[in-house]
Design a protein around this motif. Structure first.
Motif, PDB file in Angstrom:
ATOM      1  N   GLU A 177      24.718  61.172  78.829  1.00 32.89           N
ATOM      2  CA  GLU A 177      25.291  60.636  77.603  1.00 32.89           C
ATOM      3  C   GLU A 177      24.263  60.781  76.484  1.00 32.89           C
ATOM      4  OE1 GLU A 177      26.363  56.653  78.480  1.00 32.89           O
ATOM      5  OE2 GLU A 177      28.088  57.195  79.721  1.00 32.89           O
ATOM      6  N   LYS A 178      24.684  60.520  75.251  1.00 37.23           N
ATOM      7  CA  LYS A 178      23.787  60.699  74.123  1.00 37.23           C
ATOM      8  C   LYS A 178      22.639  59.702  74.103  1.00 37.23           C
ATOM      9  CE  LYS A 178      27.086  62.974  71.066  1.00 37.23           C
ATOM     10  NZ  LYS A 178      27.750  62.986  69.739  1.00 37.23           N
ATOM     11  N   ASP A 179      22.800  58.612  74.866  1.00 28.75           N
ATOM     12  CA  ASP A 179      21.709  57.646  74.949  1.00 28.75           C
ATOM     13  C   ASP A 179      20.790  57.907  76.141  1.00 28.75           C
ATOM     14  OD1 ASP A 179      23.359  56.983  77.017  1.00 28.75           O
ATOM     15  OD2 ASP A 179      23.686  54.899  76.413  1.00 28.75           O
ATOM     16  N   GLY A 180      21.042  59.008  76.891  1.00 27.13           N
ATOM     17  CA  GLY A 180      20.188  59.385  78.007  1.00 27.13           C
ATOM     18  C   GLY A 180      20.664  58.903  79.360  1.00 27.13           C
ATOM     19  N   ASN A 181      21.712  58.080  79.411  1.00 27.74           N
ATOM     20  CA  ASN A 181      22.235  57.604  80.696  1.00 27.74           C
ATOM     21  C   ASN A 181      22.916  58.741  81.450  1.00 27.74           C
ATOM     22  OD1 ASN A 181      21.389  54.950  80.369  1.00 27.74           O
ATOM     23  ND2 ASN A 181      23.238  54.397  79.204  1.00 27.74           N
ATOM     24  N   VAL A 182      22.819  58.703  82.765  1.00 26.64           N
ATOM     25  CA  VAL A 182      23.356  59.774  83.604  1.00 26.64           C
ATOM     26  C   VAL A 182      24.849  59.582  83.827  1.00 26.64           C
ATOM     27  CG1 VAL A 182      23.223  60.896  85.869  1.00 26.64           C
ATOM     28  CG2 VAL A 182      21.141  60.077  84.760  1.00 26.64           C
ATOM     29  N   ILE A 183      25.622  60.618  83.537  1.00 26.61           N
ATOM     30  CA  ILE A 183      27.063  60.595  83.806  1.00 26.61           C
ATOM     31  C   ILE A 183      27.345  61.109  85.200  1.00 26.61           C
ATOM     32  CG2 ILE A 183      29.311  61.519  83.128  1.00 26.61           C
ATOM     33  CD1 ILE A 183      28.232  61.802  80.287  1.00 26.61           C
ATOM     34  N   ASP A 184      26.763  62.265  85.515  1.00 24.78           N
ATOM     35  CA  ASP A 184      27.055  62.899  86.794  1.00 24.78           C
ATOM     36  C   ASP A 184      25.979  63.934  87.113  1.00 24.78           C
ATOM     37  OD1 ASP A 184      28.500  63.272  89.067  1.00 24.78           O
ATOM     38  OD2 ASP A 184      30.375  63.810  88.069  1.00 24.78           O
ATOM     39  N   ALA A 185      25.939  64.330  88.386  1.00 25.56           N
ATOM     40  CA  ALA A 185      25.044  65.411  88.815  1.00 25.56           C
ATOM     41  C   ALA A 185      25.774  66.212  89.887  1.00 25.56           C
ATOM     42  CB  ALA A 185      23.730  64.856  89.353  1.00 25.56           C
ATOM     43  N   LYS A 186      25.815  67.516  89.721  1.00 22.88           N
ATOM     44  CA  LYS A 186      26.511  68.388  90.661  1.00 22.88           C
ATOM     45  C   LYS A 186      25.553  69.427  91.227  1.00 22.88           C
ATOM     46  CE  LYS A 186      30.967  67.893  88.301  1.00 22.88           C
ATOM     47  NZ  LYS A 186      32.078  68.599  87.616  1.00 22.88           N
ATOM     48  N   LEU A 187      25.808  69.801  92.478  1.00 22.73           N
ATOM     49  CA  LEU A 187      24.989  70.799  93.172  1.00 22.73           C
ATOM     50  C   LEU A 187      25.876  71.947  93.619  1.00 22.73           C
ATOM     51  CD1 LEU A 187      22.455  71.816  94.787  1.00 22.73           C
ATOM     52  CD2 LEU A 187      23.241  70.333  96.647  1.00 22.73           C
ATOM     53  N   ALA A 227      31.351  76.474  95.104  1.00 19.86           N
ATOM     54  CA  ALA A 227      31.719  75.686  93.930  1.00 19.86           C
ATOM     55  C   ALA A 227      30.828  74.445  93.845  1.00 19.86           C
ATOM     56  CB  ALA A 227      33.187  75.276  94.025  1.00 19.86           C
ATOM     57  N   PRO A 228      30.521  73.980  92.650  1.00 16.19           N
ATOM     58  CA  PRO A 228      29.676  72.779  92.516  1.00 16.19           C
ATOM     59  C   PRO A 228      30.385  71.538  93.044  1.00 16.19           C
ATOM     60  CG  PRO A 228      30.535  73.465  90.378  1.00 16.19           C
ATOM     61  CD  PRO A 228      30.900  74.547  91.338  1.00 16.19           C
ATOM     62  N   VAL A 229      29.615  70.667  93.683  1.00 17.66           N
ATOM     63  CA  VAL A 229      30.134  69.401  94.203  1.00 17.66           C
ATOM     64  C   VAL A 229      29.233  68.277  93.706  1.00 17.66           C
ATOM     65  CG1 VAL A 229      31.196  70.409  96.265  1.00 17.66           C
ATOM     66  CG2 VAL A 229      28.808  69.641  96.338  1.00 17.66           C
ATOM     67  N   ILE A 230      29.810  67.098  93.555  1.00 17.05           N
ATOM     68  CA  ILE A 230      29.047  65.943  93.088  1.00 17.05           C
ATOM     69  C   ILE A 230      27.991  65.565  94.116  1.00 17.05           C
ATOM     70  CG2 ILE A 230      29.177  63.497  92.494  1.00 17.05           C
ATOM     71  CD1 ILE A 230      31.956  64.001  91.395  1.00 17.05           C
ATOM     72  N   CYS A 231      26.784  65.346  93.669  1.00 18.96           N
ATOM     73  CA  CYS A 231      25.650  64.987  94.528  1.00 18.96           C
ATOM     74  C   CYS A 231      25.342  63.500  94.321  1.00 18.96           C
ATOM     75  CB  CYS A 231      24.440  65.856  94.192  1.00 18.96           C
ATOM     76  SG  CYS A 231      23.075  65.730  95.352  1.00 18.96           S
ATOM     77  N   ASP A 232      25.947  62.658  95.164  1.00 17.50           N
ATOM     78  CA  ASP A 232      25.868  61.208  94.952  1.00 17.50           C
ATOM     79  C   ASP A 232      24.436  60.678  95.047  1.00 17.50           C
ATOM     80  OD1 ASP A 232      28.608  60.875  94.574  1.00 17.50           O
ATOM     81  OD2 ASP A 232      28.991  60.789  96.726  1.00 17.50           O
ATOM     82  N   ASP A 233      23.668  61.184  96.020  1.00 13.66           N
ATOM     83  CA  ASP A 233      22.309  60.664  96.162  1.00 13.66           C
ATOM     84  C   ASP A 233      21.458  60.997  94.944  1.00 13.66           C
ATOM     85  OD1 ASP A 233      22.422  63.337  96.784  1.00 13.66           O
ATOM     86  OD2 ASP A 233      21.035  63.236  98.472  1.00 13.66           O
TER      87      ASP A 233
END
Length: 564
Positions: free
Chosen positions: A109-119, A125-131
């Protein structure tokens, strides 16, 4: 000298002020970030500028990225330290961490908070990397760096990108076979502890993102009792990771799952032949990696090498009991306390204080072993047998480590037949009073807790109980009845064939209580007998002193006595 030192420091600081007073703060900030972004090219301790590097590393760990700009800088710096590339999207809110074989997409986000991370691995295809998302949100950058490191290690295989991709494909095939084996004989209501102790591949947790597949293969009865007495606590047993590693020798690895849908005639898992269509020669092998070096006997190591057909390299032989003691003290943060003639005090509430020491002069103290960090293999079929050997070794190690504490100064010889079978028998000095504890009583007590101090206390408590009952019968002028041990049958645990292993944990007990000669229970000795076990083991001596500590172990002993 003190005044001169202060004067020198003041002069140096004055020179620094004069040098940078004309420079804006933004340029100084850029310089600091530039220095922090440089990866450490060699061990800090060997670098002439190590104080400065240590300082920059400490600043890097301490800084808390609170803005989009600082978060991007942190991710870019971390990527460079792990030898990876990074770039920011045109919108400025997405950071890509890339290599030739995979990439990670971190959305902010614009304040630096993490929305998501994909591997995404090459061709996937990219998948969400929860850890990864969790660690980024917690700003646990050490864990993030470990994930990046693990992902890079998956492809540390000699050859071009195609060979590296084949190595990753082989790992995926192994993971599928291991997961399928973990489902064999599993009932719908099976609990995790049962799966850990009796599952063909223990309790398996599949790989997620950069966290490798791990197998939990042993939990001690003492840990289980602790968890039962402390609701909500998590039992965590011994674990190993499953991964792949490059070598300088070609080995045939499967490129597709090999587990047959139909079991073999003996009921064990059956596998398809490792044909050229299902495999490929690669400069790699699979690994079972320990989180910490694991003490193993020479016989266990030889048996594993026979099963896998691969030598475990880099081993340094040493007396096994010393390795177990050192490993246990390291876990307790007291590794420096160990000496060849160290003694260890173990305090249990409502019980005399025990003092155990390893008798290096004993003829039985020369059982050799080594610290094992990883076990290489090439075929999934050997994993269940390797797991069973590790369980056996862990049962033996648990008994020895139960006598080790960070405090340093009854003969019980216990034969660890397998991870599920322990046999004992009791012998008394003719000068000593009877302890009224049968071989079955002691064996079942050991199996319930796998802790020598707890078993010794159970023996003394049982003797005191029988003596009190006898006195009561005499006082009421009733006919004495034979001493009775209230022990439930614990033989319902499934037994497995004996694995090449260990026996004869020896404890010499010399309990001395001044001014109370009638209560002196000295040189109580129990000897455990087993089949096909080597007659070489550490000798542990115990003196009882009076002191009360640790409330949890009291409840554990009561639980052991209640079930017996």
């Amino acid at each position: 000298m003190s005044a001169m030192t202060v004067t020198s420091i003041n002069a140096l600081m004055e020179q620094l002020y004069l040098k940078y007073q004309q420079k804006p703060w933004t340029e100084t900030l850029k310089l600091v970030h530039f220095c922090m972004d440089k990866p450490l090219r060699c061990p800090v301790s060997n670098d002439p500028d190590s104080p400065l590097l240590l300082c920059m590393e400490k600043i890097q760990r301490t800084l808390n990225a609170k803005s989009l700009f600082s978060m991007m800088n942190r991710l870019e710096s971390l990527s460079r330290q792990k030898g990876l590339n990074s770039h920011v999207s045109p919108s400025g809110t997405t950071c890509y961490i890339t290599s030739d074989m995979f990439y990670i997409e971190v959305q902010l986000e614009k304040d630096g908070n993490v929305i998501d991370a994909k591997l995404a691995h090459l061709g996937e295809a990219p998948v969400i990397c929860d850890d990864l998302v969790e660690h980024l949100r917690m700003k646990n950058y050490d864990a993030v760096g470990k994930i990046l490191e693990n992902l890079s290690n998956l492809y540390q295989i000699p050859g071009n990108s195609e060979m590296k991709a084949k190595g990753y494909l082989a790992l995926q095939s192994l993971e599928k076979d291991l997961y399928s084996m973990s489902l064999l004989d599993r009932t719908q209501d099976v609990n995790r502890v049962t799966e850990v102790l009796h599952g063909k591949v223990g309790h398996l947790v599949p790989r997620t993102g950069g966290t490798p597949t791990n197998i939990e293969f042993y939990i001690s009865p003492y840990q289980i009792l602790e968890a039962e007495l402390n609701p909500g606590s998590q039992v965590c047993g011994a674990k190993i990771d499953v991964t792949v590693e490059g070598t300088d020798m070609l080995r045939k690895l499967p490129l597709s799952p090999l587990l047959d849908s139909q079991p073999g005639e003996d009921g064990n898992p059956a596998f398809l032949p490792l044909t050229d269509e299902l495999s490929m020669d690669l400069s790699a092998y699979f690994l079972l990696k320990f989180h910490q070096p694991f003490p193993m006997s020479s016989s266990s190591i030889e048996e594993i090498q026979r099963l896998t057909g691969i030598q475990i390299t880099g081993l340094k032989l040493a007396p096994l009991y010393e390795l177990i003691v050192q490993s246990t003290l390291k876990e307790k943060g007291s590794e420096d306390l160990f000496t060849h003639k160290s003694s260890f005090f173990v305090s249990l509430p409502d019980s005399p204080k025990h003092c155990y020491f390893i008798n290096t002069g004993s003829a039985k103290s020369d059982l050799a072993g080594a610290l094992v960090s990883k076990i290489p293999f090439t075929h999934p079929k050997c994993v269940p047998d390797v797991i069973e050997i590790l369980r056996h070794q862990m049962a033996y190690n648990s008994l020895i480590s139960s006598c080790v504490s960070e405090k340093h100064t009854n003969g019980v010889i216990i034969d660890v037949v397998t991870s599920r079978e322990v046999q004992c028998s009791l012998h008394l000095n003719p000068r000593d009073p009877t302890l009224n504890s049968s071989d079955g009583f002691i064996s079942r007590a050991v199996k319930q807790c796998m802790s020598v101090p707890v078993v010794m206390r159970a023996i003394f408590r049982n003797a005191a109980k029988v003596e009190a009952d006898s006195k009561m019968q005499v006082d009421t002028k009733q006919k004495p009845e034979p001493a009775c041990e209230q022990i439930t049958d614990l033989n319902s645990l499934e037994e497995s064939p004996s694995v090449a292993g260990h026996q004869d944990l020896v404890v010499t007990d010399k309990q001395s209580v001044p001014d109370s000669p009638k209560e002196n229970l000295s040189t109580a000795k129990s000897e455990a007998l087993g089949d096909n076990m080597e007659k070489s083991n550490p000798t542990v001596s115990m003196e009882t002193l009076c002191r009360v500590e640790e409330s949890t172990s009291t409840a554990i002993t009561e639980a052991v006595m209640k079930d017996m």
